[in-house]
Write an enzyme that holds these catalytic residues in place. Structure first.
Site, PDB file in Angstrom:
ATOM      1  CB  ALA A   1      -3.973   3.396  -5.605  1.00 27.35           C
TER       2      ALA A   1
ATOM      3  N   GLY B   1      -2.580  -1.279  -4.141  1.00 31.06           N
ATOM      4  CA  GLY B   1      -3.957  -1.689  -4.673  1.00 31.06           C
ATOM      5  C   GLY B   1      -4.155  -2.874  -5.411  1.00 31.06           C
TER       6      GLY B   1
ATOM      7  CD  GLU C   1      -4.555  -2.842  -0.464  1.00 31.46           C
ATOM      8  OE1 GLU C   1      -4.282  -1.643  -1.316  1.00 31.46           O
ATOM      9  OE2 GLU C   1      -5.034  -2.365   0.587  1.00 31.46           O
TER      10      GLU C   1
ATOM     11  CD  GLU D   1      -0.383  -0.264  -0.225  1.00 25.65           C
ATOM     12  OE1 GLU D   1       0.603  -0.941   0.172  1.00 25.65           O
ATOM     13  OE2 GLU D   1      -1.106  -0.640  -0.918  1.00 25.65           O
TER      14      GLU D   1
END
Ligand code: T1G
Length: 682
Positions: A63, A102, A105, A125
């Protein structure tokens, strides 16, 4: 904005390429490109399978951390993920560089993952005080099982592609440099084979065996209590992974969202996200043009093969750079070489390197007893005794043998670099490279910019930091530079406070509970009171203990008594020595104090010194001070460091506390407090 997403179709294979420098972060632009690309392929009947690939240095690296805490725009991550996972066409993630957070993911949402051997994947994270908030805590356990997922997600370390293949984190390896072709071939094969589309969320075989084992998680937290102490994220990560075993997927996702939300709004995560960027800011010097050419460094010399010199040399050997290691006599040289070899052999024994690598690194060392062995070095780092006369003599002799343009660096931890440079005819080539012990382990490198240090030499220091995997902080010349200077008030305040009533254990516990690995008195006993008090002529508290033969852990105890297993206990003898010294200093015993009072007494002066270092122009920015204290003194990262923490406490409260202690607040601190300003909040 350049075209972030480009689509093409080759023989029924849709290829979506994301190009959003520098790391293809999942920004609003990237999410929009993904959304549009996958919708296009879903609607195109000629497309039978899809390859998702990235341009530039890496697959999607997560992200966009810079967007956190700001209003979101464009499609959100879940909408994008739903389009991919809800599609009827197989999607292959083609991974190079690092697929992290992310980004990984997103790869887990795809039906298959193929990577080049040099790629790494992971869910880091936790380093941001967060947990994987886009299904990572629910999907990864379905691939690797609960125990491995616990380690991978609370650890956060990236996993190399070969290991990831073993774990099932990826499905295939592509040839280096042939990722696109191999990914398209992989997709073609899927189309040819047909068969059901298996989504990671539907896999149960890796989580079912752990259903109902609640003790597994409690045991895991107990085993890692020391590492997780003070952090929030690891605890929420474990809860989310338990949900992956205990709940149906969608309920597990809801649980993940809830646990993620708790972390996203926490001070700890704000501090750790701030720190992520702070580490990178340190390499940016406002008045140094970013395109300043660094000088080539192909051969390094290190003068001094002691603890520091040996550790410094190892950094360059690890980067494959040959080192000429100079000592005054053969015995010292042999001792130094022996320590370096021993360090590498210990790493090999722990499986961190092969015995071949040990020999490769040792072969890069040229031992020498004369400075003229350094005549071809591009960079020479001096790590001799911290005494100005010795340093200036070494630099004068080095200046005479080093080649024109060679950089002469000192590892001095507090001496005046400009004075050292004055011993040479090349002050523009003199720079400070201050390593922290153990130099081959500690990531902090203070780069000391002398009055005459040239931009090219400074730029070379910054590039060297990256080469040897250090985090640079640039300091001007000043006593103790940044970390040592800013942290020195803490030990001074502790020595004063212990005379006023709080015991060594009260003070140490307050700082331990704040988040330090140990308090100042336990640290003094560990280092040795004879070392701490060295060089001081006046009577000191440490000196009084040494006079009793109490040198700390190593001999007869110090501020604490120790049993044969080095377990500490309060010492009545030390208590008496403290009382006697207090009397000698005329200090009144005011009784115990609260942990909050102790923390303020020891750490507010650190903030004050940080403000002084800023106003004197020694440090470029407040976040550099935080990086220096976190990396140099293990200041707990989830507070953000002294300056970020001061903003959390509130500068007016810091100023008021300092005044109550009879300490004059630094001008910059007082001004910011009065103006409602902060050091680190923009
Ligand atoms: N967001 C924004 N900027 C980033 C970024 C990110 N994720 N990662 C790197 N940058 C910037 C960085 O600030 C620097 O900028 C430049 O890119 C190069 O970085 C939903 C919530 C990928 C291994 O934690 O580990 O996904 O200084 O100097 O040494 O569950 O960057 O040039 O202006 O570090 O080659 C999870 C963080 C996010 C990965 C590359 N992802 N990044 O290392 O270059 S949270 C991460 C890294 C998340 C989801 C959750 C490294 C790297 P500038 P660099 P590098």
């Amino acid at each position: 904005m350049s075209q972030v997403g480009t689509t093409e179709v080759i023989d029924g294979i849709g290829i979506l390429t994301i190009d959003y420098p520098p790391v293809n972060a999942l920004s609003a632009h990237t999410r929009k490109a993904l959304d549009e690309g996958f919708r296009q392929f879903a609607a195109d009947d000629s497309v039978k399978a899809i390859v998702l690939i990235c341009a530039g240095r890496t697959f999607i690296a997560g992200a966009d951390i810079s967007e956190f805490g700001k209003p979101s725009s464009g499609p959100n991550l879940q909408e994008v993920f739903d389009i991919i996972e809800g599609g009827s066409k197989p999607v292959v993630a083609a991974i190079h560089g690092t697929a992290l957070g992310g980004g990984y993911e997103l790869a887990l949402i795809c039906h298959y993952r193929i990577a080049v051997p040099s790629a790494k994947v992971g869910l880091p994270e936790v380093a941001l005080g967060l947990l994987p908030g886009a299904g990572g805590t629910q999907r990864l356990p379905r691939i690797v099982g609960i125990p491995a997922a616990l380690d991978l997600i609370t650890g956060g370390a990236p996993v190399g592609a070969r290991k990831a293949l073993e774990l099932g984190m990826i499905d295939a390896l592509a040839d280096e440099g042939k990722l696109r072709e191999d990914a398209i071939a992989f997709a073609r094969k899927l189309v040819a084979e047909g068969g059901p589309l298996l989504r990671v969320r539907d896999r149960q075989d890796k989580v079912e065996p752990y259903r109902g084992q609640s003790e597994l998680y409690a045991d895991y937290l107990k085993k890692n209590a020391r590492a997780f102490r003070g952090f929030k994220a690891p605890f929420n990560i474990v809860k989310a992974i338990e949900a992956a075993a205990e709940l149906p997927f969608d309920q597990g996702m809801a649980r993940e969202r809830e646990l993620f939300g708790e972390l996203m709004t926490s001070t700890e995560s704000a501090a750790q996200r701030y720190y992520f960027f702070a580490e990178r800011e340190g390499a940016k010097v406002p008045d140094l043009a970013r395109d300043t050419a660094a000088l080539p460094v192909k051969a390094v010399g290190v003068i001094g093969a002691g603890t520091m010199g040996g550790g410094i040399a190892m950094n360059f050997l690890n980067a494959g750079i040959p080192v000429t290691l100079v000592e005054m006599n053969q015995a010292a040289l042999d001792r130094g070489l022996g320590v370096i070899r021993k360090n590498y052999e210990n790493s090999a024994a722990k499986g961190r390197m092969t015995t071949e690598q040990v020999e490769q690194r040792m072969a890069l060392i040229t031992p020498a007893l004369e400075l003229d062995a350094l005549k071809d070095a591009d960079l020479v780092i001096e790590a001799v005794f911290e005494e100005m006369g010795i340093k200036k003599d070494v630099f004068a002799r080095l200046d005479a043998v080093a080649k024109p343009g060679a950089i002469l660096a000192s590892n001095t931890s507090f001496l005046d670099l400009d004075d050292i440079a004055s011993a040479t005819a090349r002050p523009e080539s003199v720079v400070g490279l201050h390593f922290f012990s153990p130099a081959n382990v500690m990531r902090l490198l203070e780069i000391v910019r002398g009055a005459r240090t040239s931009d090219a030499v400074l730029a070379t220091g910054l590039r060297i930091a990256k080469t040897i995997a250090k985090v640079p902080v640039v300091s001007r010349v000043g006593p103790g530079f940044i970390a040592n200077r800013v942290m020195s008030p803490r030990s001074r305040a502790a020595t004063e406070l212990v005379l006023e009533g709080p015991s060594p254990q009260d003070i140490d516990k307050a700082l331990y509970d704040y988040g330090f690995a140990m308090g100042p008195f336990a640290m003094s006993d560990l280092v040795g009171l004879d070392v701490i008090g060295r060089g001081s002529n006046e009577r000191t508290l440490q000196g009084d203990l040494v006079k009793l033969g109490r040198l700390g852990q190593k001999q007869n105890g110090g501020f604490y008594d120790y049993d044969d297993k080095r377990q500490s206990s309060p010492s009545p003898v030390a208590a008496q020595v403290i009382a006697d010294f207090a009397k000698f200093k005329g200090v009144e015993n005011k009784g115990p104090q609260s942990a909050e009072q102790i923390v303020a007494r020891l750490l507010f002066p650190v903030v004050n010194e940080g403000a002084r270092v800023l106003e004197e122009g020694i440090a470029i920015r407040a976040s550099d001070i935080d990086v220096a204290c976190i990396l140099g003194y293990n200041w707990p990262v989830y507070t953000g460091g002294p300056m970020f923490w001061a903003d959390t406490v509130g500068l007016p409260k810091i100023v008021e506390g300092l005044k109550a202690m009879g300490i004059e607040p630094a001008r910059l601190l007082a001004e910011k407090a009065a103006a409602g300003g902060t050091f680190t909040r923009g």
